[in-house]
Design a protein around this motif. Sequence first.
Motif, PDB file in Angstrom:
ATOM      1  N   TRP A 193       0.794  -1.223  -0.030  1.00 37.17           N
ATOM      2  CA  TRP A 193       0.171  -0.098   0.095  1.00 37.17           C
ATOM      3  C   TRP A 193       0.993   1.231   0.009  1.00 37.17           C
ATOM      4  O   TRP A 193       1.801   1.204   0.792  1.00 37.17           O
ATOM      5  CB  TRP A 193      -0.927  -0.077   1.283  1.00 37.17           C
ATOM      6  N   VAL A 194       0.493   2.232  -0.855  1.00 37.13           N
ATOM      7  CA  VAL A 194       1.266   3.611  -0.926  1.00 37.13           C
ATOM      8  C   VAL A 194       0.505   4.902  -0.207  1.00 37.13           C
ATOM      9  O   VAL A 194       1.166   5.513   0.313  1.00 37.13           O
ATOM     10  CB  VAL A 194       1.636   3.843  -2.317  1.00 37.13           C
ATOM     11  N   SER A 195      -0.833   4.760  -0.633  1.00 34.45           N
ATOM     12  CA  SER A 195      -1.755   5.937  -0.427  1.00 34.45           C
ATOM     13  C   SER A 195      -3.078   5.726  -0.482  1.00 34.45           C
ATOM     14  O   SER A 195      -3.333   4.738  -1.207  1.00 34.45           O
ATOM     15  CB  SER A 195      -0.970   7.343  -1.195  1.00 34.45           C
ATOM     16  N   GLY A 196      -3.692   6.635   0.374  1.00 32.70           N
ATOM     17  CA  GLY A 196      -5.255   6.400   0.148  1.00 32.70           C
ATOM     18  C   GLY A 196      -6.034   7.842   0.401  1.00 32.70           C
ATOM     19  O   GLY A 196      -5.603   8.406   1.028  1.00 32.70           O
ATOM     20  N   GLY A 234     -11.567  14.110   1.753  1.00 33.39           N
ATOM     21  CA  GLY A 234     -11.274  15.073   3.114  1.00 33.39           C
ATOM     22  C   GLY A 234     -10.143  14.278   3.916  1.00 33.39           C
ATOM     23  O   GLY A 234      -9.441  15.043   4.776  1.00 33.39           O
ATOM     24  N   VAL A 235      -9.947  12.982   3.717  1.00 36.47           N
ATOM     25  CA  VAL A 235      -8.831  12.515   4.375  1.00 36.47           C
ATOM     26  C   VAL A 235      -7.715  11.686   3.434  1.00 36.47           C
ATOM     27  O   VAL A 235      -8.399  11.184   2.578  1.00 36.47           O
ATOM     28  CB  VAL A 235      -9.406  11.504   5.447  1.00 36.47           C
ATOM     29  N   THR A 236      -6.524  11.888   3.734  1.00 36.08           N
ATOM     30  CA  THR A 236      -5.563  11.146   2.844  1.00 36.08           C
ATOM     31  C   THR A 236      -4.753  10.365   3.902  1.00 36.08           C
ATOM     32  O   THR A 236      -4.369  10.976   5.045  1.00 36.08           O
ATOM     33  CB  THR A 236      -4.972  12.238   2.205  1.00 36.08           C
ATOM     34  N   TYR A 237      -3.938   9.537   3.290  1.00 42.71           N
ATOM     35  CA  TYR A 237      -3.090   8.661   4.096  1.00 42.71           C
ATOM     36  C   TYR A 237      -1.759   8.351   3.081  1.00 42.71           C
ATOM     37  O   TYR A 237      -2.035   8.180   1.839  1.00 42.71           O
ATOM     38  CB  TYR A 237      -3.736   7.506   4.652  1.00 42.71           C
ATOM     39  N   TYR A 238      -0.650   8.097   4.032  1.00 44.32           N
ATOM     40  CA  TYR A 238       0.489   7.931   3.283  1.00 44.32           C
ATOM     41  C   TYR A 238       1.289   6.851   3.859  1.00 44.32           C
ATOM     42  O   TYR A 238       1.283   6.830   5.027  1.00 44.32           O
ATOM     43  CB  TYR A 238       1.207   8.986   3.037  1.00 44.32           C
ATOM     44  N   ALA A 239       1.885   5.949   3.288  1.00 49.46           N
ATOM     45  CA  ALA A 239       3.051   5.077   3.625  1.00 49.46           C
ATOM     46  C   ALA A 239       4.090   5.920   4.162  1.00 49.46           C
ATOM     47  O   ALA A 239       4.277   6.973   3.463  1.00 49.46           O
ATOM     48  CB  ALA A 239       3.361   3.944   2.735  1.00 49.46           C
ATOM     49  N   ASP A 240       4.801   5.516   5.104  1.00 50.41           N
ATOM     50  CA  ASP A 240       5.886   6.257   5.642  1.00 50.41           C
ATOM     51  C   ASP A 240       7.207   6.540   4.501  1.00 50.41           C
ATOM     52  O   ASP A 240       7.621   7.653   4.457  1.00 50.41           O
ATOM     53  CB  ASP A 240       6.703   5.689   6.957  1.00 50.41           C
ATOM     54  N   PHE A 241       7.144   5.636   3.634  1.00 51.26           N
ATOM     55  CA  PHE A 241       8.279   5.666   2.766  1.00 51.26           C
ATOM     56  C   PHE A 241       7.902   6.720   1.475  1.00 51.26           C
ATOM     57  O   PHE A 241       8.798   7.104   0.831  1.00 51.26           O
ATOM     58  CB  PHE A 241       8.687   4.430   2.259  1.00 51.26           C
ATOM     59  N   VAL A 242       6.709   7.255   1.346  1.00 45.28           N
ATOM     60  CA  VAL A 242       6.359   8.270   0.516  1.00 45.28           C
ATOM     61  C   VAL A 242       6.074   9.740   1.048  1.00 45.28           C
ATOM     62  O   VAL A 242       5.638  10.717   0.397  1.00 45.28           O
ATOM     63  CB  VAL A 242       5.384   7.693  -0.525  1.00 45.28           C
ATOM     64  N   GLY A 272       5.905  13.026   2.270  1.00 47.59           N
ATOM     65  CA  GLY A 272       6.484  14.463   2.022  1.00 47.59           C
ATOM     66  C   GLY A 272       6.951  14.169   0.502  1.00 47.59           C
ATOM     67  O   GLY A 272       7.622  15.255   0.179  1.00 47.59           O
ATOM     68  N   ARG A 273       6.681  13.015  -0.305  1.00 51.28           N
ATOM     69  CA  ARG A 273       7.321  13.225  -1.639  1.00 51.28           C
ATOM     70  C   ARG A 273       5.909  12.744  -2.567  1.00 51.28           C
ATOM     71  O   ARG A 273       5.918  13.410  -3.621  1.00 51.28           O
ATOM     72  CB  ARG A 273       8.440  11.886  -1.989  1.00 51.28           C
ATOM     73  N   PHE A 274       5.177  11.888  -2.039  1.00 47.81           N
ATOM     74  CA  PHE A 274       3.795  11.863  -3.007  1.00 47.81           C
ATOM     75  C   PHE A 274       2.396  12.493  -2.379  1.00 47.81           C
ATOM     76  O   PHE A 274       2.459  12.897  -1.186  1.00 47.81           O
ATOM     77  CB  PHE A 274       3.525  10.303  -3.010  1.00 47.81           C
ATOM     78  N   SER A 275       1.768  12.859  -3.408  1.00 46.09           N
ATOM     79  CA  SER A 275       0.482  13.647  -2.822  1.00 46.09           C
ATOM     80  C   SER A 275      -0.626  12.912  -3.509  1.00 46.09           C
ATOM     81  O   SER A 275      -0.669  12.778  -4.816  1.00 46.09           O
ATOM     82  CB  SER A 275       0.681  15.186  -3.147  1.00 46.09           C
ATOM     83  N   ILE A 276      -1.780  12.757  -2.837  1.00 46.66           N
ATOM     84  CA  ILE A 276      -2.962  11.995  -3.484  1.00 46.66           C
ATOM     85  C   ILE A 276      -4.203  12.831  -3.337  1.00 46.66           C
ATOM     86  O   ILE A 276      -4.347  13.800  -2.349  1.00 46.66           O
ATOM     87  CB  ILE A 276      -3.439  10.688  -2.627  1.00 46.66           C
ATOM     88  N   SER A 277      -4.584  13.101  -4.387  1.00 45.14           N
ATOM     89  CA  SER A 277      -5.878  13.890  -4.584  1.00 45.14           C
ATOM     90  C   SER A 277      -7.114  13.233  -5.417  1.00 45.14           C
ATOM     91  O   SER A 277      -6.986  12.189  -6.269  1.00 45.14           O
ATOM     92  CB  SER A 277      -5.736  15.287  -5.008  1.00 45.14           C
ATOM     93  N   ARG A 278      -8.515  13.793  -5.399  1.00 42.50           N
ATOM     94  CA  ARG A 278      -9.316  13.280  -6.183  1.00 42.50           C
ATOM     95  C   ARG A 278     -10.392  14.522  -6.645  1.00 42.50           C
ATOM     96  O   ARG A 278     -10.427  15.707  -5.964  1.00 42.50           O
ATOM     97  CB  ARG A 278     -10.207  12.384  -5.690  1.00 42.50           C
ATOM     98  N   ASP A 279     -10.792  14.357  -7.892  1.00 46.00           N
ATOM     99  CA  ASP A 279     -11.647  15.341  -8.553  1.00 46.00           C
ATOM    100  C   ASP A 279     -12.868  14.389  -8.786  1.00 46.00           C
ATOM    101  O   ASP A 279     -12.882  13.535  -9.776  1.00 46.00           O
ATOM    102  CB  ASP A 279     -11.130  15.813  -9.861  1.00 46.00           C
ATOM    103  N   ASN A 280     -13.991  14.603  -7.956  1.00 42.69           N
ATOM    104  CA  ASN A 280     -14.982  13.774  -8.062  1.00 42.69           C
ATOM    105  C   ASN A 280     -15.899  14.148  -9.231  1.00 42.69           C
ATOM    106  O   ASN A 280     -16.757  13.266  -9.967  1.00 42.69           O
ATOM    107  CB  ASN A 280     -15.922  13.836  -7.060  1.00 42.69           C
ATOM    108  N   ALA A 281     -15.887  15.299  -9.861  1.00 46.05           N
ATOM    109  CA  ALA A 281     -16.505  15.937 -10.945  1.00 46.05           C
ATOM    110  C   ALA A 281     -15.967  14.910 -12.209  1.00 46.05           C
ATOM    111  O   ALA A 281     -16.697  14.737 -13.089  1.00 46.05           O
ATOM    112  CB  ALA A 281     -16.404  17.323 -11.079  1.00 46.05           C
ATOM    113  N   LYS A 282     -14.655  14.592 -12.208  1.00 45.03           N
ATOM    114  CA  LYS A 282     -13.934  13.951 -13.149  1.00 45.03           C
ATOM    115  C   LYS A 282     -13.834  12.478 -12.877  1.00 45.03           C
ATOM    116  O   LYS A 282     -13.459  11.639 -13.711  1.00 45.03           O
ATOM    117  CB  LYS A 282     -12.700  14.458 -13.465  1.00 45.03           C
ATOM    118  N   ASN A 283     -14.451  12.088 -11.714  1.00 41.56           N
ATOM    119  CA  ASN A 283     -14.215  10.494 -11.063  1.00 41.56           C
ATOM    120  C   ASN A 283     -12.771  10.147 -11.388  1.00 41.56           C
ATOM    121  O   ASN A 283     -12.483   9.041 -11.895  1.00 41.56           O
ATOM    122  CB  ASN A 283     -15.345   9.651 -12.071  1.00 41.56           C
TER     123      ASN A 283
END
Length: 121
Positions: free
Chosen positions: A46-49, A55-63, A65-76
């Motif tokens: 697992w990397v991120s969720g 409204g809530v995001t989670y990251y594995a320790d190894f990513v 500060g380097r990875f960022s997850i986001s979503r655009d529900n209008a575009k699914n």
Amino acid sequence: VQLQASGGGLVQAGGSLRLSCAAAGRAPSNYAIAWFRQAPGKEREWVSGIGGTGGVTYYADFVKGRFSISRDNAKNTVYLQMNSLKPEDTGVYYCAAGNLVQSTVRNYLYWGQGTLVTVSS
């Protein structure tokens, strides 16, 4: 729900990529979306969720500060922005949909086909 992952490619260490996970089907915005990756000869990890509303995001320790997850529900679509990539980030990246953001593979109901990320040193 059908998921389509894209955006992988070959990049040098220190570079960036943005992965996309396009969702289709019944109410995809209701689902939490996670990114997993699998390197050759290794188990899927697992990397991120991100939650359904984003409204809530989670990251594995190894990513962190380097990875960022986001979503655009209008575009699914869910995005994974990957910066400062390292050779150890190499692998096939999968997006998955589930009821909750969890780090366990078996808790996810739907999976995309994966997109290959290769980071050269």
